[in-house]
Enzyme design. Structure first.
Site, PDB file in Angstrom:
ATOM      1  N   LYS A 123      40.218  -2.601  67.239  1.00  0.00           N
ATOM      2  CA  LYS A 123      39.453  -3.628  67.956  1.00  0.00           C
ATOM      3  C   LYS A 123      38.883  -3.099  69.280  1.00  0.00           C
ATOM      4  O   LYS A 123      39.224  -1.994  69.726  1.00  0.00           O
ATOM      5  CB  LYS A 123      40.364  -4.841  68.186  1.00  0.00           C
ATOM      6  CG  LYS A 123      40.775  -5.542  66.883  1.00  0.00           C
ATOM      7  CD  LYS A 123      41.609  -6.795  67.143  1.00  0.00           C
ATOM      8  CE  LYS A 123      41.990  -7.494  65.844  1.00  0.00           C
ATOM      9  NZ  LYS A 123      42.778  -8.741  66.092  1.00  0.00           N
TER      10      LYS A 123
ATOM     11  N   TYR B  41      36.160 -13.645  60.301  1.00  0.00           N
ATOM     12  CA  TYR B  41      37.268 -14.504  60.730  1.00  0.00           C
ATOM     13  C   TYR B  41      37.034 -15.969  60.348  1.00  0.00           C
ATOM     14  O   TYR B  41      37.611 -16.873  60.947  1.00  0.00           O
ATOM     15  CB  TYR B  41      37.486 -14.361  62.241  1.00  0.00           C
ATOM     16  CG  TYR B  41      38.329 -13.148  62.612  1.00  0.00           C
ATOM     17  CD1 TYR B  41      39.626 -12.991  62.120  1.00  0.00           C
ATOM     18  CD2 TYR B  41      37.851 -12.174  63.477  1.00  0.00           C
ATOM     19  CE1 TYR B  41      40.405 -11.890  62.458  1.00  0.00           C
ATOM     20  CE2 TYR B  41      38.626 -11.063  63.826  1.00  0.00           C
ATOM     21  CZ  TYR B  41      39.908 -10.937  63.314  1.00  0.00           C
ATOM     22  OH  TYR B  41      40.686  -9.854  63.655  1.00  0.00           O
TER      23      TYR B  41
ATOM     24  N   ARG C 213      50.801  -3.545  57.844  1.00  0.00           N
ATOM     25  CA  ARG C 213      51.249  -4.713  58.622  1.00  0.00           C
ATOM     26  C   ARG C 213      52.506  -4.347  59.435  1.00  0.00           C
ATOM     27  O   ARG C 213      52.663  -4.774  60.578  1.00  0.00           O
ATOM     28  CB  ARG C 213      51.536  -5.915  57.712  1.00  0.00           C
ATOM     29  CG  ARG C 213      50.339  -6.476  56.952  1.00  0.00           C
ATOM     30  CD  ARG C 213      49.306  -7.159  57.804  1.00  0.00           C
ATOM     31  NE  ARG C 213      49.834  -8.139  58.725  1.00  0.00           N
ATOM     32  CZ  ARG C 213      49.071  -8.998  59.415  1.00  0.00           C
ATOM     33  NH1 ARG C 213      47.748  -9.001  59.259  1.00  0.00           N
ATOM     34  NH2 ARG C 213      49.606  -9.841  60.257  1.00  0.00           N
TER      35      ARG C 213
ATOM     36  N   THR D  74      51.599 -10.298  65.358  1.00  0.00           N
ATOM     37  CA  THR D  74      50.329 -10.729  65.958  1.00  0.00           C
ATOM     38  C   THR D  74      50.460 -10.857  67.480  1.00  0.00           C
ATOM     39  O   THR D  74      49.578 -10.420  68.225  1.00  0.00           O
ATOM     40  CB  THR D  74      49.903 -12.090  65.359  1.00  0.00           C
ATOM     41  OG1 THR D  74      49.910 -11.978  63.937  1.00  0.00           O
ATOM     42  CG2 THR D  74      48.529 -12.507  65.840  1.00  0.00           C
TER      43      THR D  74
ATOM     44  N   ARG E  95      50.922  -2.528  68.013  1.00  0.00           N
ATOM     45  CA  ARG E  95      50.715  -3.645  68.949  1.00  0.00           C
ATOM     46  C   ARG E  95      51.714  -3.617  70.105  1.00  0.00           C
ATOM     47  O   ARG E  95      51.356  -3.945  71.235  1.00  0.00           O
ATOM     48  CB  ARG E  95      50.761  -4.972  68.187  1.00  0.00           C
ATOM     49  CG  ARG E  95      49.445  -5.229  67.429  1.00  0.00           C
ATOM     50  CD  ARG E  95      49.556  -6.356  66.469  1.00  0.00           C
ATOM     51  NE  ARG E  95      48.240  -6.812  65.989  1.00  0.00           N
ATOM     52  CZ  ARG E  95      48.070  -7.663  64.993  1.00  0.00           C
ATOM     53  NH1 ARG E  95      49.115  -8.155  64.349  1.00  0.00           N
ATOM     54  NH2 ARG E  95      46.847  -8.027  64.630  1.00  0.00           N
TER      55      ARG E  95
ATOM     56  N   ASN F 178      44.746  -7.677  70.604  1.00  0.00           N
ATOM     57  CA  ASN F 178      45.960  -7.106  70.008  1.00  0.00           C
ATOM     58  C   ASN F 178      45.675  -5.866  69.152  1.00  0.00           C
ATOM     59  O   ASN F 178      46.408  -5.551  68.226  1.00  0.00           O
ATOM     60  CB  ASN F 178      46.752  -8.181  69.245  1.00  0.00           C
ATOM     61  CG  ASN F 178      45.981  -8.782  68.085  1.00  0.00           C
ATOM     62  OD1 ASN F 178      44.854  -8.377  67.824  1.00  0.00           O
ATOM     63  ND2 ASN F 178      46.583  -9.719  67.392  1.00  0.00           N
TER      64      ASN F 178
ATOM     65  N   HIS G 106      43.395  -4.944  63.354  1.00  0.00           N
ATOM     66  CA  HIS G 106      43.426  -5.899  62.239  1.00  0.00           C
ATOM     67  C   HIS G 106      43.904  -5.157  61.013  1.00  0.00           C
ATOM     68  O   HIS G 106      43.541  -3.997  60.807  1.00  0.00           O
ATOM     69  CB  HIS G 106      42.021  -6.469  61.950  1.00  0.00           C
ATOM     70  CG  HIS G 106      41.964  -7.161  60.616  1.00  0.00           C
ATOM     71  ND1 HIS G 106      42.350  -8.468  60.451  1.00  0.00           N
ATOM     72  CD2 HIS G 106      41.642  -6.702  59.364  1.00  0.00           C
ATOM     73  CE1 HIS G 106      42.251  -8.795  59.160  1.00  0.00           C
ATOM     74  NE2 HIS G 106      41.820  -7.734  58.483  1.00  0.00           N
TER      75      HIS G 106
ATOM     76  N   GLU H 187      37.510  -7.796  52.271  1.00  0.00           N
ATOM     77  CA  GLU H 187      37.206  -7.244  53.593  1.00  0.00           C
ATOM     78  C   GLU H 187      36.606  -5.839  53.481  1.00  0.00           C
ATOM     79  O   GLU H 187      35.655  -5.507  54.185  1.00  0.00           O
ATOM     80  CB  GLU H 187      38.478  -7.242  54.453  1.00  0.00           C
ATOM     81  CG  GLU H 187      38.924  -8.652  54.823  1.00  0.00           C
ATOM     82  CD  GLU H 187      40.275  -8.710  55.519  1.00  0.00           C
ATOM     83  OE1 GLU H 187      40.687  -9.830  55.899  1.00  0.00           O
ATOM     84  OE2 GLU H 187      40.933  -7.661  55.697  1.00  0.00           O
TER      85      GLU H 187
HETATM   86  P1  DAT Z   1      46.840 -11.068  62.355  1.00  0.00           P
HETATM   87  O1  DAT Z   1      45.738 -10.352  63.107  1.00  0.00           O
HETATM   88  O2  DAT Z   1      48.205 -10.576  62.761  1.00  0.00           O
HETATM   89  O3  DAT Z   1      46.632 -11.056  60.860  1.00  0.00           O
HETATM   90  P2  DAT Z   1      45.964 -13.861  62.304  1.00  0.00           P
HETATM   91  O4  DAT Z   1      45.270 -13.525  61.029  1.00  0.00           O
HETATM   92  O5  DAT Z   1      46.893 -15.033  62.314  1.00  0.00           O
HETATM   93  O6  DAT Z   1      46.806 -12.594  62.838  1.00  0.00           O
HETATM   94  O7  DAT Z   1      44.897 -14.117  63.457  1.00  0.00           O
HETATM   95  C1  DAT Z   1      43.745 -13.298  63.551  1.00  0.00           C
HETATM   96  C2  DAT Z   1      43.512 -12.948  65.001  1.00  0.00           C
HETATM   97  O8  DAT Z   1      43.222 -14.123  65.742  1.00  0.00           O
HETATM   98  C3  DAT Z   1      44.730 -12.328  65.704  1.00  0.00           C
HETATM   99  O9  DAT Z   1      44.821 -10.944  65.499  1.00  0.00           O
HETATM  100  C4  DAT Z   1      44.446 -12.655  67.138  1.00  0.00           C
HETATM  101  C5  DAT Z   1      43.777 -14.018  67.060  1.00  0.00           C
HETATM  102  N1  DAT Z   1      44.753 -15.097  67.243  1.00  0.00           N
HETATM  103  C6  DAT Z   1      45.609 -15.601  66.312  1.00  0.00           C
HETATM  104  N2  DAT Z   1      46.357 -16.591  66.814  1.00  0.00           N
HETATM  105  C7  DAT Z   1      45.965 -16.720  68.109  1.00  0.00           C
HETATM  106  C8  DAT Z   1      46.361 -17.559  69.191  1.00  0.00           C
HETATM  107  N3  DAT Z   1      47.315 -18.511  69.033  1.00  0.00           N
HETATM  108  N4  DAT Z   1      45.732 -17.385  70.387  1.00  0.00           N
HETATM  109  C9  DAT Z   1      44.760 -16.462  70.544  1.00  0.00           C
HETATM  110  N5  DAT Z   1      44.342 -15.634  69.583  1.00  0.00           N
HETATM  111  C10 DAT Z   1      44.934 -15.754  68.385  1.00  0.00           C
HETATM  112 MG    MG Z   2      45.265 -11.981  59.665  1.00  0.00          MG
END
Ligand code: DAT
Ligand code: MG
Length: 140
Positions: free
Chosen positions: A11, A51, A87, A93, A104, A114, A117, A128
């Site tokens: 990212k 997203y 993962r 996350t 992370r 973070n 992805h 994807e």
């Molecule tokens: P991951 O990236 O671990 O698969 P995710 O798919 O639940 O997590 O969410 C995608 C992205 O969205 C994540 O990397 C960061 C952002 N995100 C998720 N939950 C969030 C939150 N509560 N506040 C801010 N950003 C968030």
């Molecule tokens: Mg995700």
């Protein structure tokens, strides 16, 4: 157990801080092979579509702005159980909850920034990957 492919993004917080190599070192040390990689500046429609599953969430706007703020590196990683393995290497996350040694834990700045992805399932990995790479760009 099977050889899988997963989709990865380094990212903007990674490219901005010149950490592409450091993150790739962790990916390769985990036994994952980088079989496709390119640096791109994501467009807003690309980020919104990528997203899309989160479009009703309160953080969606901020997430899209962050993803288009600086270049990213998109990758295809291949290896034994690559989806679950990546993962694990990524960590939780929320970087505060990520295990020691994960990408992370080591590099992420916040829940939003973070660092990486990684796909969460075989179906999402395939979708994807197809969003960013043609078959001929993936070289095993
Ligand atoms: P991951 O990236 O671990 O698969 P995710 O798919 O639940 O997590 O969410 C995608 C992205 O969205 C994540 O990397 C960061 C952002 N995100 C998720 N939950 C969030 C939150 N509560 N506040 C801010 N950003 C968030
Ligand atoms: Mg995700």
């Amino acid at each position: 157990m099977a050889i899988e492919q997963t989709f990865s993004i380094l990212k903007p917080d990674v490219t901005r801080r010149n950490l592409t190599g450091a993150v790739n070192a962790k990916i390769e040390a985990a036994g994952l092979r980088i079989v496709a990689q390119k640096r791109i500046h994501m467009t807003r429609p690309q980020a919104e579509s990528f997203y899309g599953v989160h479009k009703e969430r309160p953080f969606f706007g901020e997430l899209v702005e962050m993803m288009i703020s600086e270049p990213v590196v998109v990758q295809v990683l291949r290896g034994e159980s690559a989806i679950a393995k990546y993962r694990e290497v990524m960590g939780a996350t929320n970087p505060e909850k990520a295990d020691a040694g994960t990408i992370r834990k080591e590099f992420a700045l916040s829940m939003g920034e973070n660092s990486v992805h990684g796909s969460d399932a075989p179906e999402t990995a395939a979708t994807e990957i197809a969003q960013f790479f043609t078959e001929s760009e993936i070289v095993g």
